[in-house]
Scaffold this active site. Structure first.
Site, mmCIF file in Angstrom:
data_model
loop_
_atom_site.group_PDB
_atom_site.id
_atom_site.type_symbol
_atom_site.label_atom_id
_atom_site.label_comp_id
_atom_site.label_asym_id
_atom_site.label_seq_id
_atom_site.Cartn_x
_atom_site.Cartn_y
_atom_site.Cartn_z
ATOM 1 N N HIS A 361 0.816 -1.218 0.000
ATOM 2 C CA HIS A 361 0.000 0.000 0.000
ATOM 3 C C HIS A 361 0.842 1.256 0.000
ATOM 4 O O HIS A 361 0.477 2.250 -0.622
ATOM 5 C CB HIS A 361 -0.923 0.012 1.223
ATOM 6 N N GLU A 602 -0.673 -17.238 -18.846
ATOM 7 C CA GLU A 602 0.151 -16.874 -17.688
ATOM 8 C C GLU A 602 0.850 -18.063 -17.055
ATOM 9 O O GLU A 602 1.513 -17.921 -16.038
ATOM 10 C CB GLU A 602 -0.656 -16.091 -16.653
ATOM 11 N N ASP A 626 2.323 -13.443 -13.606
ATOM 12 C CA ASP A 626 2.406 -14.865 -13.280
ATOM 13 C C ASP A 626 3.319 -15.603 -14.245
ATOM 14 O O ASP A 626 4.055 -16.499 -13.850
ATOM 15 C CB ASP A 626 1.008 -15.491 -13.296
ATOM 16 N N CYS A 673 -1.581 -7.770 -20.285
ATOM 17 C CA CYS A 673 -2.199 -7.052 -19.165
ATOM 18 C C CYS A 673 -1.391 -7.165 -17.881
ATOM 19 O O CYS A 673 -1.796 -6.661 -16.842
ATOM 20 C CB CYS A 673 -3.631 -7.535 -18.935
HETATM 21 C C1 PEP Z 1 -0.725 -11.453 -14.383
HETATM 22 O O1 PEP Z 1 -0.496 -12.520 -13.832
HETATM 23 O O2 PEP Z 1 0.090 -10.882 -15.127
HETATM 24 C C2 PEP Z 1 -2.021 -10.779 -14.205
HETATM 25 C C3 PEP Z 1 -2.349 -9.721 -14.902
HETATM 26 O O3 PEP Z 1 -2.843 -11.266 -13.245
HETATM 27 P P1 PEP Z 1 -2.665 -11.029 -11.674
HETATM 28 O O4 PEP Z 1 -1.587 -10.014 -11.484
HETATM 29 O O5 PEP Z 1 -3.985 -10.607 -11.187
HETATM 30 O O6 PEP Z 1 -2.264 -12.405 -11.205
HETATM 31 MG MG MG Z 2 -2.115 -13.642 -12.975
#
Ligand code: PEP
Ligand code: MG
Length: 753
Positions: A361, A602, A626, A673
């Site tokens: 945070h 991922e 991930d 993403c």
């Molecule tokens: C990722 O793993 O890159 C992703 C976007 O999902 P999260 O960060 O929510 O695991």
């Molecule tokens: Mg992920």
């Protein structure tokens, strides 16, 4: 030997300063081993030499005067190899370096033990004896054990700038290395924050008058709630909505049943208010501790912080007013969000915390407020920094303590450049995200992690590329029902309509367990998470999908994204369920439509099967967070291996290449993403790979757009070709940094020097 060792270690601990500690070491070790000389050389990386810092046995005036080039002599050999050098006669060794006036001539036996902290060699502890004889094993282990202890004291002295001052007062300052948490350069005066009240120290006591204690407790809670409200008001306008929501979260937590009612129950059962509060906070923390998820863990830190604030009120009536320096660099072992919020914004120049990671945070808040921050600065000598002059380099995660005038002048220049650069970025607002040769790369927003009324970046983004649905599930005490979820998703879809919104199905489990759905696993990242849970619980999946489909009625801007897909069976099942949900709803009379569905790439298995997955869906979305952790086998939340977590590792690049090639072969779009999408350094690579869009946090939109608008796709492809030849992440990074410098955007990721 053990008693002697303890005695020396205690004496080192008690020594008021490093030179005193070193004097103790050389005297005592020489005596304990029965050597003729004991010396400590410390490495001065700036001057690339080892400096004699203390000796018992050599002429005292050689201290500070004897300096050996980094890789020369037996000392250089011990340091370079980070290994022990134990010789019967140093004079006969090929590396022996005779130093005039050092007084070493009569000594033959040589033992050099490197002093190492966190894999970094800080110096060498050297023992000499006249006789040509190797040192015995137990003598060597004694010195090695001591060198390990000494390393901690030296690291602390490095951190406070004391070592640099001892070695070379006029030289540029040494800096401490941490994690870059919020970009920018902050200069000011250290203001140390520490736990205002120690909950653990509260003793058990009976309540003399339980109702009076209940009244005091309620009064304390109300007082803290007022403090929070005041802070929220003060911060209003300077914070993004999503960060402002932290204040609401604190208030909710403070006024929650589990906080207030449980404490009152304990008081009525006979405990005094402070003891009851301690027990309640301990219970809550135990619950948070069972959870590995970083977001929830941060909430644990918030609970502890709130508990302290209430305790402080119980103990002293009201929170003391702090006297912040005009340019405050907030320093702490663990700086809490409340401590940040308490500093008047114009006075807050920087934040430095010994703990924390880029997703804590404190980092989120610092980024939201635009305050340069470095976290996870392990060698930060917190207790010595009050009133020190400090510089926070939030681009590199570096901290300078008592910087030299040269360093300070350089950073002042950089800060001025940075102000000019931010103004330039603002000018990009509203302009299309398009390369110089006319290729459009839409930039989407990642959202959903914090409660937000109107996410920042709405106007800048092409829509939502990743809406994480975990939070609405985490903040409740049971699974939210279809109607609750529908309302929630509707709000997001309506906010962005007609722009597309990609909502990801539940990705809990692993590092994000639900409080009301406990899963205890020894290896949660490889366990029951994401699609694995929802596939085993079709009722949860169907409820969520039905809610999404209904939420999109009339808007038709929904896309569904499936997390953690590892096999075709998982995907086929999920697609069947989505189709079934759609059919059922239509039969029930809802005007729902089957939306585009995508899979997250991922896990490595999905990379290798990207072609077969792509055939089945409308789009692929690469989750580099991930993907990096699974490809490199590095826990993305573990500070100890944080240095190994490299999203620009050649293996990650090759995986991305394989995915984009597979998607292209099947005519499917690919988006990224994960955090890599918001890293301006990576933009040329992602453009070169031919991804169709990127999705990122609001703070990255303009930075990434800046790169997109400054480069051609041809140049991006050429850079990608070169990056794919790199054998190391460092090589990829250097290539990309050069490319950014070349287009005049080096300032996006580091100050311009
Ligand atoms: C990722 O793993 O890159 C992703 C976007 O999902 P999260 O960060 O929510 O695991
Ligand atoms: Mg992920």
């Amino acid at each position: 030997m053990l008693a002697t060792l303890r005695r020396i270690i205690d004496a080192v601990d008690r020594a008021p300063a490093l030179d005193a500690a070193l004097a103790v070491v050389v005297r005592e070790v020489k005596q304990a081993i029965g050597a003729d000389v004991c010396s400590v050389y410390l490495t001065d990386a700036n001057r690339r030499e080892h400096v004699l810092m203390a000796t018992d046995g050599l002429p005292p005036d050689s201290v500070g005067r004897v300096r050996i080039s980094l890789h020369r002599g037996l000392i250089g050999r011990a340091a370079e190899r980070a290994d022990i050098v134990n010789l019967d006669d140093a004079h006969t060794h090929a590396c022996y370096l005779a130093i005039t006036d050092s007084g070493e001539e009569p000594f033959h036996g040589f033992l050099g033990v490197p002093i190492i902290q966190h894999r970094r060699v800080l110096g060498v502890l050297v023992l000499r004896r006249r006789m040509a004889r190797r040192f015995e094993d137990d003598e060597v282990t004694f010195v090695v054990t001591l060198a390990v202890q000494l390393a901690a004291a030296i690291a602390l002295a490095r951190g406070s700038g004391e070592l640099a001052r001892l070695q070379q007062p006029g030289l540029p300052s040494h800096f401490l290395e941490g994690i870059a948490a919020a970009p920018g350069v902050g200069m000011g005066t250290g203001f140390v924050v520490y736990a205002p009240a120690d909950l653990d120290a509260v003793p058990d006591k009976p309540a003399a008058d339980p109702e009076a204690e209940v009244r005091d407790f309620r009064g304390a809670v109300a007082g803290v709630a007022e403090d929070i409200a005041r802070l929220a008001e003060r911060m209003g306008g300077t914070l993004r909505d999503e960060d402002q929501a932290l204040f609401d979260a604190w208030r909710l937590m403070l006024e929650s049943e589990s906080f207030v009612a449980d404490t009152i129950q304990r008081i009525r059962a006979g405990s005094w208010a402070q003891g009851a509060l301690r027990a309640t906070v301990a219970d809550l923390l135990a619950e948070f501790d069972r959870v590995d998820d970083p977001y929830l863990r941060e909430r644990g830190a918030d609970v502890r912080d709130l508990g302290r604030q209430v305790l402080l009120r119980l103990q002293h009536g009201a929170a003391p007013q702090a006297d912040y320096p005009a340019q405050t660099v907030l320093v702490g072992d663990e700086v809490s969000a409340m401590e940040i919020a308490a500093v008047p914004r114009p006075s807050l120049a920087g934040i430095v915390s010994r703990r924390g990671s880029a997703s804590s945070h404190v980092a989120i808040l610092a980024r939201g407020m635009g305050v340069p921050a470095a976290v996870g600065v392990l060698e930060l000598p917190v207790s010595r920094l009050e009133g020190c002059s400090m510089i926070v380099d939030g681009y590199r995660g570096r901290v300078y303590v008592e910087p030299s005038p040269t360093v300070a002048a350089e950073y002042r220049r950089l800060a001025a450049e940075e102000r000019a650069f931010s103004a330039e970025l603002e000018a990009l607002r509203g302009l299309p995200s398009e390369t110089t040769d006319g290729f459009a790369l839409p930039l989407y927003l990642n959202t959903g992690l914090v409660v937000e009324q109107r996410p920042l970046g709405i106007d800048e983004s092409a829509g939502v590329g990743l809406y994480r649905t975990e939070l609405p599930f985490m903040v409740r005490d049971r699974f939210p029902g279809e109607e609750t979820q529908r309302r929630h998703y509707r709000q997001v879809l309506a906010t962005f309509a007609p722009r597309p919104v990609t909502i990801r199905t539940l990705d809990v489990g692993g590092d994000k367990p639900l409080p009301y759905f406990p899963v205890h696993e020894s290896n949660p990242f490889l366990g029951w998470r994401g699609i694995r849970i929802t596939r085993d619980h079709p009722e949860i999946f169907m409820t969520q999908v039905r809610a999404m489909l209904r939420a999109a009625v009339g808007l038709d801007n929904l896309q569904i994204l499936l997390p953690m897909i590892t096999s075709v069976d998982e995907l086929d099942d999920a697609l069947d369920s989505i189709q079934r949900a759609c059919d059922e709803l239509q039969e029930e009379g809802h005007a729902v439509r089957l939306p585009p569905v995508g899979v997250m790439i991922e896990v490595p298995a999905a990379v290798y099967q990207a072609d077969v997955l792509a055939r089945r869906v409308s789009f692929l979305s690469v989750g580099t967070n991930d993907l990096t952790q699974y490809l490199l086998a590095v826990d993305r939340n573990n500070a100890r291996v944080a240095a190994l977590y490299d999203e620009l590792h050649p293996a990650v690049l090759r995986a991305l290449k394989q995915v984009t090639d597979a998607a292209r072969a099947h005519g499917r779009e690919v988006t990224v993403c994960g955090e890599l999408a918001g890293d301006p350094r990576a933009t040329p690579l992602l453009l070169g790979l031919g991804v169709h869009s990127l999705s990122m946090g609001a703070g990255s939109l303009l930075r990434v757009k800046g790169v997109v608008r400054s480069i051609s796709r041809t140049r991006a492809r050429e850079l990608l070709g070169r990056a794919l030849l790199c054998e190391r992440g460092a090589c990829v990074r250097a290539l990309l940094m050069d490319a950014l410098e070349e287009i005049g955007l080096g300032g996006l990721v580091r100050p311009g020097r």
